[in-house]
Design a protein around this motif. Sequence first.
Motif, PDB file in Angstrom:
ATOM      1  N   LEU A 103      -1.063   3.815   8.105  1.00  0.00           N
ATOM      2  CA  LEU A 103      -1.325   3.464   6.791  1.00  0.00           C
ATOM      3  C   LEU A 103      -0.473   1.386   6.848  1.00  0.00           C
ATOM      4  CD1 LEU A 103       0.870   5.732   4.645  1.00  0.00           C
ATOM      5  CD2 LEU A 103      -1.583   4.627   5.247  1.00  0.00           C
TER       6      LEU A 103
ATOM      7  N   LEU B  68       2.312  -0.439   6.563  1.00  0.00           N
ATOM      8  CA  LEU B  68       3.709  -0.123   7.069  1.00  0.00           C
ATOM      9  C   LEU B  68       4.569  -1.404   5.947  1.00  0.00           C
ATOM     10  CD1 LEU B  68       5.178   0.316  10.820  1.00  0.00           C
ATOM     11  CD2 LEU B  68       4.543   1.910   8.375  1.00  0.00           C
ATOM     12  N   ASN B  69       5.533  -0.979   5.349  1.00  0.00           N
ATOM     13  CA  ASN B  69       5.579  -1.946   4.413  1.00  0.00           C
ATOM     14  C   ASN B  69       7.263  -2.605   4.883  1.00  0.00           C
ATOM     15  OD1 ASN B  69       8.775  -0.273   4.935  1.00  0.00           O
ATOM     16  ND2 ASN B  69       8.431   1.231   3.180  1.00  0.00           N
TER      17      ASN B  69
ATOM     18  N   VAL C 155      15.818   7.555   4.356  1.00  0.00           N
ATOM     19  CA  VAL C 155      16.264   8.517   3.081  1.00  0.00           C
ATOM     20  C   VAL C 155      14.483   9.204   2.951  1.00  0.00           C
ATOM     21  CG1 VAL C 155      17.690   7.784   1.399  1.00  0.00           C
ATOM     22  CG2 VAL C 155      14.964   7.145   1.029  1.00  0.00           C
TER      23      VAL C 155
ATOM     24  N   THR D 193       7.634   9.926   8.987  1.00  0.00           N
ATOM     25  CA  THR D 193       6.592  10.073   9.580  1.00  0.00           C
ATOM     26  C   THR D 193       5.602   9.319  10.261  1.00  0.00           C
ATOM     27  OG1 THR D 193       7.191  12.126   8.544  1.00  0.00           O
ATOM     28  CG2 THR D 193       4.797  12.244   9.743  1.00  0.00           C
ATOM     29  N   GLU D 194       5.276   8.437   9.264  1.00  0.00           N
ATOM     30  CA  GLU D 194       4.593   7.500   9.814  1.00  0.00           C
ATOM     31  C   GLU D 194       4.755   6.463  10.677  1.00  0.00           C
ATOM     32  OE1 GLU D 194       1.406   6.833   8.299  1.00  0.00           O
ATOM     33  OE2 GLU D 194       0.597   4.933   8.992  1.00  0.00           O
TER      34      GLU D 194
ATOM     35  N   ALA E 161       8.570   4.839  -0.237  1.00  0.00           N
ATOM     36  CA  ALA E 161       7.049   4.649  -0.279  1.00  0.00           C
ATOM     37  C   ALA E 161       6.865   5.009  -1.229  1.00  0.00           C
ATOM     38  CB  ALA E 161       6.190   5.091   0.954  1.00  0.00           C
TER      39      ALA E 161
ATOM     40  N   ARG F 159       8.728  13.376  -5.763  1.00  0.00           N
ATOM     41  CA  ARG F 159       8.660  12.339  -4.091  1.00  0.00           C
ATOM     42  C   ARG F 159       6.660  12.024  -4.207  1.00  0.00           C
ATOM     43  NH1 ARG F 159       9.860  13.970   0.814  1.00  0.00           N
ATOM     44  NH2 ARG F 159       7.732  14.141   1.732  1.00  0.00           N
TER      45      ARG F 159
HETATM   46  P1  ADP Z   1       9.037  10.874   5.836  1.00  0.00           P
HETATM   47  O1  ADP Z   1       8.777  11.379   7.055  1.00  0.00           O
HETATM   48  O2  ADP Z   1      10.676   9.833   5.606  1.00  0.00           O
HETATM   49  O3  ADP Z   1      10.081  12.090   4.438  1.00  0.00           O
HETATM   50  P2  ADP Z   1       6.743  10.400   5.184  1.00  0.00           P
HETATM   51  O4  ADP Z   1       5.730   9.626   6.074  1.00  0.00           O
HETATM   52  O5  ADP Z   1       6.134  11.922   5.140  1.00  0.00           O
HETATM   53  O6  ADP Z   1       8.082  10.310   4.782  1.00  0.00           O
HETATM   54  O7  ADP Z   1       6.178   9.746   3.548  1.00  0.00           O
HETATM   55  C1  ADP Z   1       6.713   9.813   2.534  1.00  0.00           C
HETATM   56  C2  ADP Z   1       5.160   9.679   1.159  1.00  0.00           C
HETATM   57  O8  ADP Z   1       5.159   8.099   1.451  1.00  0.00           O
HETATM   58  C3  ADP Z   1       3.624  10.472   2.197  1.00  0.00           C
HETATM   59  O9  ADP Z   1       3.404  10.898   1.622  1.00  0.00           O
HETATM   60  C4  ADP Z   1       3.102   9.183   2.650  1.00  0.00           C
HETATM   61  O10 ADP Z   1       1.484   9.276   2.868  1.00  0.00           O
HETATM   62  C5  ADP Z   1       3.651   7.900   2.691  1.00  0.00           C
HETATM   63  N1  ADP Z   1       3.589   6.572   2.811  1.00  0.00           N
HETATM   64  C6  ADP Z   1       4.483   6.096   4.058  1.00  0.00           C
HETATM   65  N2  ADP Z   1       4.384   5.602   4.305  1.00  0.00           N
HETATM   66  C7  ADP Z   1       3.583   4.385   3.770  1.00  0.00           C
HETATM   67  C8  ADP Z   1       2.940   3.033   3.530  1.00  0.00           C
HETATM   68  N3  ADP Z   1       3.961   2.574   4.727  1.00  0.00           N
HETATM   69  N4  ADP Z   1       2.167   2.768   2.370  1.00  0.00           N
HETATM   70  C9  ADP Z   1       1.983   3.717   2.072  1.00  0.00           C
HETATM   71  N5  ADP Z   1       2.504   4.757   1.775  1.00  0.00           N
HETATM   72  C10 ADP Z   1       2.966   5.602   2.327  1.00  0.00           C
END
Ligand code: ADP
Length: 747
Positions: A210, A212-213, A238, A244-245, A394, A600
Amino acid sequence: MSSPSPGSGVAVLGVAVPTPLRRLFDYRPGAAAPEGGWQPGLRVRVPLGRREVVGVVVECRAHSELPLDTLKPVSACLDTQPLPADWLWLCRFTARYYQHALGDTLHQAMPVLLRQGRPLEARTRERWQLTAAGRDTSAAQLGRARRQAELLELLRQHPRGVVHSVISAQGFARAQLQGLADKGLASATEEPLTAVPAPRQGGLLAEPALTLNREQAAALAALHEGLERYHPCLLQGVTGSGKTEVYLQLIEAVVAHDRQALVLVPEIGLTPQTLARFRRRFRVPVVALHSQLTDAERLDAWEAARAGRAPIVIGTRSAIFTPLARPGAIIVDEEHDGSFKQQDGLRYHARDLAIIRAHREGIPVVLGSATPSLESLVQARAGHYRHLQLTRRASHHAPARLELVDLRGRRRQGGLVPPVIDAIRQALAAGNQVLVFINRRGFAPTLACHACGWLAECDHCDARLTLHRQPSQLTCHHCERQRPLPDACPDCGSADLRPLGTGTERSEETLAALFPDVAVHRIDRDSTRRKDALEQTLAEIRRGEPALLVGTQMIAKGHHLPHVTLVVVVNADAGLYASDFRALEHSAQLLVQVAGRAGRAEHPGRVLVQTLHPEDPHLRLLAERGYEALAEQLLEERRAAGLPPYRHLALLRLESPREADATQLAGEAAEALRDWLASHALAVDCLGPVPAPMERRQNRYHVQTMLRSERRGPLHDACAWLVRWLEAQPGARRVRWSLDVDPQTLS
Ligand code: ADP
Ligand code: ZN
Ligand code: ZN
């Protein structure tokens, strides 16, 4: 030119054998010398008393304190090369730090089959391919050998080869393969079962990363800076902020450098969902060390990791002992989770060992959490860990705030007050799902007599029996003893017995009656005992129909529940006034985790927290200013009270069927320790002995003594001395004792 083989001139082997004794046993090498000579890390079979056991050579020496001719010889050496030096180092560190016997530590750190003496080598399989001649041959040229012709075509379609099991699954016999081989058209190679398939074109990723922000990109850039060295980072983000990304993209970089990544997740976190997410991303295999592996599969995974054939290894606590040929990074997800600490036997903390291991191996380590442990926060503030933060989700929704709901003086149905029931009704009417969190399984915490006040108690523990309805019985959650429901009060004979309080079963029943048109799913240890039951329920929930989910912390952690817009916490009070010094920290972490289930996906969420103490300063701080602010406050309290992370603790627990035995040994141990501390002028407090918070458990009496110090060195010395003293006590046999270094709870 030949250099002297390692271990030449070795007269004595110091072997760690699986006993509770904290020492090595000396053996003569005997006739069993391996090809490369004796070295630490070789497994050996040795006589021990009347048994033969599998031990690990730890020292190769020229001398023994015992006369050489009194030593028994090693029966056999089980390895051709030693177990990895880094692995051995980590086990030795662990045994020393946690004051545990090295032999037992080594055993726990290896797969069952290695403990039993099985060789450490890859199981192999055959892969069949066409030869150049085979590629130039057409099926027609094989004439009447029709099956051989079909086999030729099968192999032609798979230029990278086909493994034998696949070929036989297609109904081909070995004779047909041999036929092609005899004609020089096909050939087989042996490869490990866990072989990594040759990369196809298109690189490492099976699915694009993805974009990244800004915060994620900054975190990843910081992690990229430290790829080649020890670089501890706290990734605080948070729930739903995309931690995870960030892990996935870090792993991508590690694997691209031809290194291996080790990912530790909490016990509850290694779900098929999590695993699927990792496997979807990468073309290289993701090896998961989960509880459903057979012993042989576990050994395969361990061997593949050690040999460098497993680029990505993911597992729970014990995976910290997986050796890696080319370590590249360690990630500990939900680092605050209690399941990283083993609560019996070898009482290690996998997160703490992750830090130690990363330091030793010179690699980055990432601790991720929405609610970091106070230990990790302090390290980050002191600058020992790099502090990376993700403050935004996200999905752009801010995480839901906690709204406190006053329980005092209000009528309750199934533990819920009218405004909460209204909110549930509204959420369901809008087509959404509602999560009702209640951290007590069973129907009710206990059964009470309304005539005389009798409460159902366990005969073996200082604890109430939990009332269950499915099936109907009383159960002790501490010793698992079960009793049938009495028809009448055993004290006064009254038949007016009523459930006291609310558990998940009762909540489920009430909600089903209040909302008859909506499915109610209960998720707790009882409802998910059957294999796959949890996954089936979650799959049902993910379909998105309006539904009520009633669950314990089992549902609070890790699961992605995109259709939940309202979270209800039935009672937040248990953790507020518990005696354990970490209770507040843990219950705040749990509340934030539960709250994180709401909203979420595209729906914003709401979190209603019922409490009898809406004015409680800790609860208000958490609700109004969030986890960080509460953590700050808790840290100040810990500092004032002289508790971790500002002081270090070790807890000596003693238990015995006879109260007097435990108390006596505990008293003598504390006295001896105080004398020793005084004579060595060591700054360690020895507090106690005192009865454990639950003094009687399983009909055994528990007492404990706490050791406390500002510095680890003296604490370690005191622990080492105490353990030796206890081992030397004859009276210690009637009393079971254990020492818990860095205890997570004082119960
Ligand atoms: P965490 O591990 O902090 O709980 P996740 O990595 O599971 O967060 O991300 C939460 C949701 O946001 C997931 O559905 C993921 O696919 C989405 N997401 C994470 N990073 C991005 C991004 N940069 N752009 C779009 N969606 C994202
Ligand atoms: Zn009674
Ligand atoms: Zn009990």
